[in-house]
Motif scaffolding. Structure first.
Motif, short mmCIF file in Angstrom:
data_model
loop_
_atom_site.label_atom_id
_atom_site.label_comp_id
_atom_site.label_asym_id
_atom_site.label_seq_id
_atom_site.Cartn_x
_atom_site.Cartn_y
_atom_site.Cartn_z
N ASP A 35 0.80 4.96 0.87
CA ASP A 35 -0.06 5.73 1.77
C ASP A 35 0.25 7.22 1.64
O ASP A 35 1.34 7.68 1.97
CB ASP A 35 0.18 5.25 3.21
N VAL A 90 0.86 -1.19 0.00
CA VAL A 90 0.00 0.00 0.00
C VAL A 90 0.89 1.23 0.00
O VAL A 90 1.79 1.36 0.84
CB VAL A 90 -0.93 0.04 1.23
N PHE A 146 -0.33 -5.88 5.59
CA PHE A 146 0.05 -5.14 4.39
C PHE A 146 1.42 -4.49 4.57
O PHE A 146 1.73 -3.97 5.65
CB PHE A 146 -0.97 -4.04 4.08
N LEU A 177 -1.85 -0.64 9.11
CA LEU A 177 -2.03 -1.51 7.95
C LEU A 177 -1.05 -2.68 7.98
O LEU A 177 -1.40 -3.82 7.67
CB LEU A 177 -1.86 -0.71 6.66
N SER A 197 3.07 -1.43 4.02
CA SER A 197 2.54 -0.10 3.75
C SER A 197 3.64 0.95 3.87
O SER A 197 4.36 1.00 4.87
CB SER A 197 1.40 0.23 4.72
N SER A 223 -0.09 3.69 8.24
CA SER A 223 0.71 2.62 7.62
C SER A 223 1.12 1.57 8.64
O SER A 223 1.16 0.37 8.34
CB SER A 223 1.96 3.22 6.96
#
Length: 308
Positions: free
Chosen positions: A179, A177, A200, A195, A202, A192
């Motif tokens: 961000d 991801v 994830f 996440l 991130s 983040s």
């Protein structure tokens, strides 16, 4: 003799409050239970948190104990307060600055490696203010974290790109991801981090105040380089990326996904932003355009008000 002892002991039994789990992620549901109350007693569940900016935030819900003298926050309905109905985490998401606080506050976590400590108390009656002048019946302190155990924080300093990559525990690779926050403050990492706590990889991208880079130099190529760095990271599943934008970050996300030949995510999430953003302009040029648009709309609003 037994009945007399029983009535006296019940009269002086202290209410108890339990919060489970006492430690957990900030978006994890928790269970609040209050016991040893008189049946059908009106009470207020109240949460209080001092942010990293030293401001105080609170939330509260109004409840009535059942025939056993208990209140269960995760299944009983709040009859009023900062939230209504059955809300297991209402004491967190409905937090607001306490009365008398300075204006324009945002509840942000600056130090992600320290927990968000929340004091949860129960008060007699249905209160909506003046909590600091009242004595709670019972209190418990819970810790809510943005970083799960084992999450790694990696500084990104590559090709003029500045950011922080958070990696989940384990060997990976993980979906990634990118961000992008907005213009409302300093560089923010806690989204983040959360996440990554959910699996994830991130990367919180610093694009408003990066070192050794001016706003005039921050254009589409900056975000494309960041996307490539994330996509090529060995702990990131290649071509399994999403872009997450908030406010200005949302406008940038829509622009990049629509026009960039490099940024091709499987998913994009845009929160509270605008799609009206010029293509191939630097952030400096964008801010100047936004100022002109804001002035134009302000003048238009004044004219409409005067004509109304």
């Amino acid at each position: 003799m037994y009945s007399l002892y029983r009535s006296v002991s019940q009269k002086w039994t202290c209410p108890l409050i339990s919060v489970q789990p006492i430690r957990g992620l900030v978006d994890e549901k928790f269970q609040i239970a209050v016991t040893n109350l008189p049946p059908n007693q009106k009470v207020t569940l109240h949460s209080l948190h001092q942010s990293d900016d030293t401001d105080f935030w609170e939330a509260f819900g109004h409840y009535v104990s059942d025939e056993h003298g208990s209140v269960t926050g995760f299944k009983d309905e709040s009859l009023g307060g900062t939230y209504d109905g059955t809300e297991p985490v209402g004491l967190l998401w409905s937090m607001r600055p306490i009365p008398g606080s300075r204006h324009g506050l945002r509840l942000r976590k600056r130090d992600i490696f320290r927990p968000m400590e929340v004091c949860i108390s129960v008060y007699s009656g249905h209160l909506s203010q003046g909590f600091s002048q009242q004595t709670p019946l019972a209190t418990s302190v819970t810790e809510r974290w943005y970083v799960a155990p084992g999450v790694k924080r990696v500084n990104i300093r590559e090709k003029e790109i500045r950011g922080t990559l958070f990696l989940p525990p384990g060997s990976g690779p993980y979906p990634g991801v990118l961000d992008l926050w907005g213009v409302g403050g300093d560089f923010v990492e806690y989204r983040s981090a959360l996440l990554a706590s959910h699996g994830f990889a991130s990367m919180a991208l610093e694009y408003l105040t990066p070192e050794d880079l001016s706003l005039e130099d921050t254009d589409a190529s900056y975000f494309e380089k960041a996307y490539q760095i994330l996509n090529n990271h060995p702990m990131v599943k290649k071509d399994h990326l999403a872009v997450l934008g908030l406010s200005l970050g949302s406008a940038i996300t829509l622009n990049m996904v629509s026009y960039s030949k490099v940024i091709k995510p499987q998913c994009c999430v845009c929160i509270s932003g605008s799609h009206l953003m010029p293509v191939e302009k630097s952030l400096s040029e964008l801010f100047e355009l936004m100022k002109k648009m804001l002035w134009r709309y302000t003048c238009l609003a004044i004219i409409i008000i005067k004509l109304a």
